[in-house]
Design an enzyme around this catalytic site. Sequence first.
Site, PDB file in Angstrom:
ATOM      1  CG  HIS A 196       7.956  38.239   6.566  1.00 54.41           C
ATOM      2  ND1 HIS A 196       7.781  37.078   7.271  1.00 54.41           N
ATOM      3  CD2 HIS A 196       8.771  39.030   7.324  1.00 54.41           C
ATOM      4  CE1 HIS A 196       8.452  37.152   8.413  1.00 54.41           C
ATOM      5  NE2 HIS A 196       9.059  38.323   8.463  1.00 54.41           N
ATOM      6  CD  GLU A 197       9.442  42.920   6.824  1.00 52.78           C
ATOM      7  OE1 GLU A 197       9.101  43.432   7.908  1.00 52.78           O
ATOM      8  OE2 GLU A 197      10.325  42.045   6.746  1.00 52.78           O
ATOM      9  CG  HIS A 217       6.549  41.733  11.105  1.00 52.35           C
ATOM     10  ND1 HIS A 217       6.531  40.759  12.074  1.00 52.35           N
ATOM     11  CD2 HIS A 217       7.638  41.476  10.317  1.00 52.35           C
ATOM     12  CE1 HIS A 217       7.578  39.949  11.899  1.00 52.35           C
ATOM     13  NE2 HIS A 217       8.245  40.358  10.834  1.00 52.35           N
ATOM     14  CG  HIS A 226       1.679  47.490  15.568  1.00 44.28           C
ATOM     15  ND1 HIS A 226       1.910  48.722  14.998  1.00 44.28           N
ATOM     16  CD2 HIS A 226       1.599  47.712  16.907  1.00 44.28           C
ATOM     17  CE1 HIS A 226       1.982  49.640  15.947  1.00 44.28           C
ATOM     18  NE2 HIS A 226       1.800  49.048  17.116  1.00 44.28           N
TER      19      HIS A 226
END
Length: 240
Positions: A101-102, A105, A109
């Site tokens: 999940h991270e 991100h 980005h």
Amino acid sequence: MFGYYYDPTYILVLIGAIISIAASQMVNSTYRKYAKVRAKSGMTGAEAAQRILQMSGIRDVQIQHISGDLTDHYDPVKKVLRLSDSVYGSRSVAAIGVAAHECGHAIQHKEGYFPLKLRSTLVPAANIGSKLGLPIVLLGLILGIGFDLPGGGYFSLAQIGIWVFSLAVLFQVVTLPVEFNASGRALKLLGSYGVMGSDEVDDCKRVLGAAALTYVAAAAASILQLLRLVILARGRSRDD
């Protein structure tokens, strides 16, 4: 007269608190359940994150270990993916799901995902809104301070506080597509990059789905608080 300690709008705050507590309990119980399930790949959360980043063409993001439980996050300013004690070295399905999940991100980005850029832009304003919005509203309601507008009209201090607090609410709302999109990316990449089998991806979906409820709960609680402030301000206006 304005009765701060006895106004019935507290029920909105109570509802928001109940929603938040229920969501927190759900994510904790779901995570604990799948934290006991070892991933077939034998990878740790950090190793899975490294594979996902590399296969996504991201080589300028560092993976760091931080203390805490489920304090995982991606720092777009420093390009650092920080994984908590319960994720970094764990070989569980839950840990890999959170790490993925991270990574979602980090990929957002890299691709310039607009909601993520908007959320980052809103951080300073949201911090001001969350810290000062409520005190400004309450001060305005208690003291009845307001300002005459050029050309006529009147703008109360409570109304200013509501607009300030709205910045924090906006941040919570913008967070929703960012988090849901990151989870969607994670689930796709876990399977396509060979980190997990389809059955394990389904388990990760449950973990990330429960985690998503915490963001929904936070947004709901902030909206209910905003509604409360609007009701209080209108009530004071009618009294005046």
